[in-house]
Design a protein around this motif. Structure first.
Motif, mmCIF file in Angstrom:
data_model
loop_
_atom_site.group_PDB
_atom_site.id
_atom_site.type_symbol
_atom_site.label_atom_id
_atom_site.label_comp_id
_atom_site.label_asym_id
_atom_site.label_seq_id
_atom_site.Cartn_x
_atom_site.Cartn_y
_atom_site.Cartn_z
ATOM 1 N N ALA A 161 0.834 -1.213 0.000
ATOM 2 C CA ALA A 161 0.000 0.000 0.000
ATOM 3 C C ALA A 161 0.864 1.256 0.000
ATOM 4 O O ALA A 161 0.503 2.272 -0.591
ATOM 5 C CB ALA A 161 -0.933 -0.003 1.208
ATOM 6 N N ASN B 7 -4.033 5.445 3.526
ATOM 7 C CA ASN B 7 -5.465 5.593 3.182
ATOM 8 C C ASN B 7 -6.007 4.440 2.367
ATOM 9 O O ASN B 7 -7.212 4.218 2.331
ATOM 10 C CB ASN B 7 -5.658 6.877 2.354
ATOM 11 N N ASN B 8 -5.108 3.763 1.667
ATOM 12 C CA ASN B 8 -5.553 2.784 0.671
ATOM 13 C C ASN B 8 -5.500 1.354 1.178
ATOM 14 O O ASN B 8 -5.634 0.422 0.393
ATOM 15 C CB ASN B 8 -4.685 2.911 -0.589
ATOM 16 N N GLN C 197 -11.220 4.196 -1.176
ATOM 17 C CA GLN C 197 -10.006 4.504 -0.402
ATOM 18 C C GLN C 197 -10.313 5.534 0.689
ATOM 19 O O GLN C 197 -9.676 6.582 0.762
ATOM 20 C CB GLN C 197 -8.882 4.974 -1.315
ATOM 21 N N GLN C 198 -11.252 5.159 1.520
ATOM 22 C CA GLN C 198 -11.711 6.086 2.558
ATOM 23 C C GLN C 198 -10.893 6.010 3.832
ATOM 24 O O GLN C 198 -11.381 6.361 4.896
ATOM 25 C CB GLN C 198 -13.189 5.816 2.867
ATOM 26 N N MET D 16 -13.563 0.343 0.589
ATOM 27 C CA MET D 16 -12.245 -0.020 0.086
ATOM 28 C C MET D 16 -12.004 0.624 -1.283
ATOM 29 O O MET D 16 -10.945 1.221 -1.518
ATOM 30 C CB MET D 16 -12.228 -1.548 -0.039
ATOM 31 N N GLN E 10 -1.741 4.848 -4.974
ATOM 32 C CA GLN E 10 -2.953 5.157 -5.752
ATOM 33 C C GLN E 10 -3.901 3.966 -5.853
ATOM 34 O O GLN E 10 -5.020 4.114 -6.350
ATOM 35 C CB GLN E 10 -2.563 5.601 -7.179
ATOM 36 N N ARG E 11 -3.450 2.795 -5.452
ATOM 37 C CA ARG E 11 -4.276 1.594 -5.642
ATOM 38 C C ARG E 11 -4.844 1.134 -4.308
ATOM 39 O O ARG E 11 -4.120 1.094 -3.307
ATOM 40 C CB ARG E 11 -3.400 0.450 -6.219
ATOM 41 N N PRO E 12 -6.115 0.733 -4.288
ATOM 42 C CA PRO E 12 -6.636 0.131 -3.056
ATOM 43 C C PRO E 12 -5.997 -1.239 -2.819
ATOM 44 O O PRO E 12 -5.809 -2.019 -3.760
ATOM 45 C CB PRO E 12 -8.141 0.008 -3.316
ATOM 46 N N THR F 161 -6.845 -1.836 3.535
ATOM 47 C CA THR F 161 -7.864 -2.479 4.368
ATOM 48 C C THR F 161 -7.329 -3.827 4.817
ATOM 49 O O THR F 161 -6.856 -4.618 3.989
ATOM 50 C CB THR F 161 -9.168 -2.694 3.559
#
Lengths: 176, 190
Positions: B62, B95-96, B154-155, B151, B67-69, B98
């Motif tokens: 991450a 941020n990205n 990207q919250q 997800m 830029q990628r979840p 989970t």
């Protein structure tokens, strides 16, 4: 101390070597021998400095960073090598570049005998897990050995450790 | 907890459906089989070892691919083995990322022995105490859909415990060749 003196010495050579190898991630468990590299990494806006709770977290992190296309290095003490043993199998299975810089304990002027068992087994333990090792015992050896280890890690997908001898680091000042 | 009926395969399939640019790391054992059963994908990285490393691989990935979840999908036993990672990840707060734990309270791979989560440890509360900005327990498919949307958008860093039935469905084996999986994954990133 003038500005030049502040950035000379093997510890600065080490951080410069890390930077010139294209490393974007410095992951570490806090350690006195690596204190300058840790401070430099934490203050470097172009570096992700990641403090770990245990060294084996760093192996996973670096595998993930490489999956994402970026290079990193793991800074730790010799006792931390013991924490990494099973996780080193990730490198053998995936073959991602793994560069570890290990400050040695338990081998020279050690005041704490509880450091001796792991310190004296560190190099053999690394070799058992397929890691190529080098030792730096003199300040002038750090830069060329780091360059060599980094090239074999990043250009050859190698598992590489540079051991920074306790004699290089100096005896720990034991104060109350 | 005894009323949980969420099916692990259905839950994972719903979590990665229409995944677009999602990158997934799966912890060894049942989590990897579930992800494979949902459909193999070049942007899946399955572990067969390194127990305890799935969340940290997710953190490294991450960070390198902001830029990628990224989803680190693993089981309760695998997460318990690397629980310190929750502290490390919480300090970074990408941020990205989970982290989703498929929690059946058992070690499915070794004979369904009870895990710490079955005996009272709440991993999402551990994550919350470490400082994850969003944590939750998911017990139904609506919760899965909400996590999937979160997800994709990207919250922010999230940790989800997905409570699943303690069943051991047939294994769907991903490729075992780690070098192949690595090269495929990196090639798909371009």
């Amino acid at each position: 101390m003038d500005a030049k003196a502040e950035t000379t010495g093997w510890q600065y050579d080490l951080y410069r070597g890390v930077k010139s190898a294209g490393v974007k991630h410095v992951v570490y468990v806090p350690d006195a021998g690596h204190s300058i590299a840790i401070r430099e990494a934490e203050n470097d806006p172009d570096m992700h400095a990641v403090v770990l709770t245990t060294e084996e977290e760093g192996i996973g992190y670096l595998a993930g960073a490489w999956l994402g296309g970026e290079r990193g290095v793991l800074l730790m003490q010799s006792s931390g090598v013991g924490n990494c043993i099973n996780m080193l199998s990730l490198q053998v299975s995936i073959r991602f570049p793994l560069l570890m810089l290990v400050t040695m304990r338990g081998e020279w002027a050690e005041f704490n005998p509880w450091q001796n068992p792991m310190g004296q087994a560190t190099e053999r333990a690394l070799k058992l897990m397929g890691v190529t090792t080098w030792r730096a015992d003199a300040p002038q050896d750090v830069a060329p050995l780091l360059t060599s280890a980094a090239s074999m890690a990043f250009e050859g997908d190698g598992s590489c450790a540079l051991l920074l001898g306790q004699r290089l680091i100096g005896a720990k000042q034991w104060t109350k | 907890m005894d009323q949980v009926t969420l099916d692990r395969r259905a839950a994972v399939t719903a979590l990665v459906v229409e995944r677009k640019d999602l990158l997934v790391v799966a912890g060894l054992g049942s989590a990897a089989y579930d992800l494979m059963a949902a459909g193999d994908h070049d942007s899946n990285f399955y572990l067969w070892g390194g127990m305890g490393s799935a969340a940290m691989i997710g953190l490294g990935l991450a960070t390198a691919q902001p830029q990628r979840p990224v989803l680190a999908l693993t089981g309760d036993g695998e997460m318990l083995m690397g629980m310190g990672a929750l502290a490390t990840i919480a300090l970074r707060k990408p941020n990205n990322l989970t982290v989703a734990v498929l929690d059946n309270g058992h070690y499915g791979e070794t004979g369904m022995q009870e895990s710490h989560t079955r005996r009272g440890v709440a991993l999402d509360r551990v994550a919350q105490a470490c400082g994850f900005p969003w944590t939750g327990t998911i017990n139904d498919m609506d919760g899965i859909a909400a996590l999937r949307a979160r997800m994709a958008a990207q919250q922010g860093l999230a940790f989800a415990t997905i409570k699943i039935a303690a069943e051991n469905p047939p294994r769907v084996l991903p490729p075992r060749d780690g070098v192949f999986l690595k090269n495929r994954f990196r090639a798909a990133l371009g």
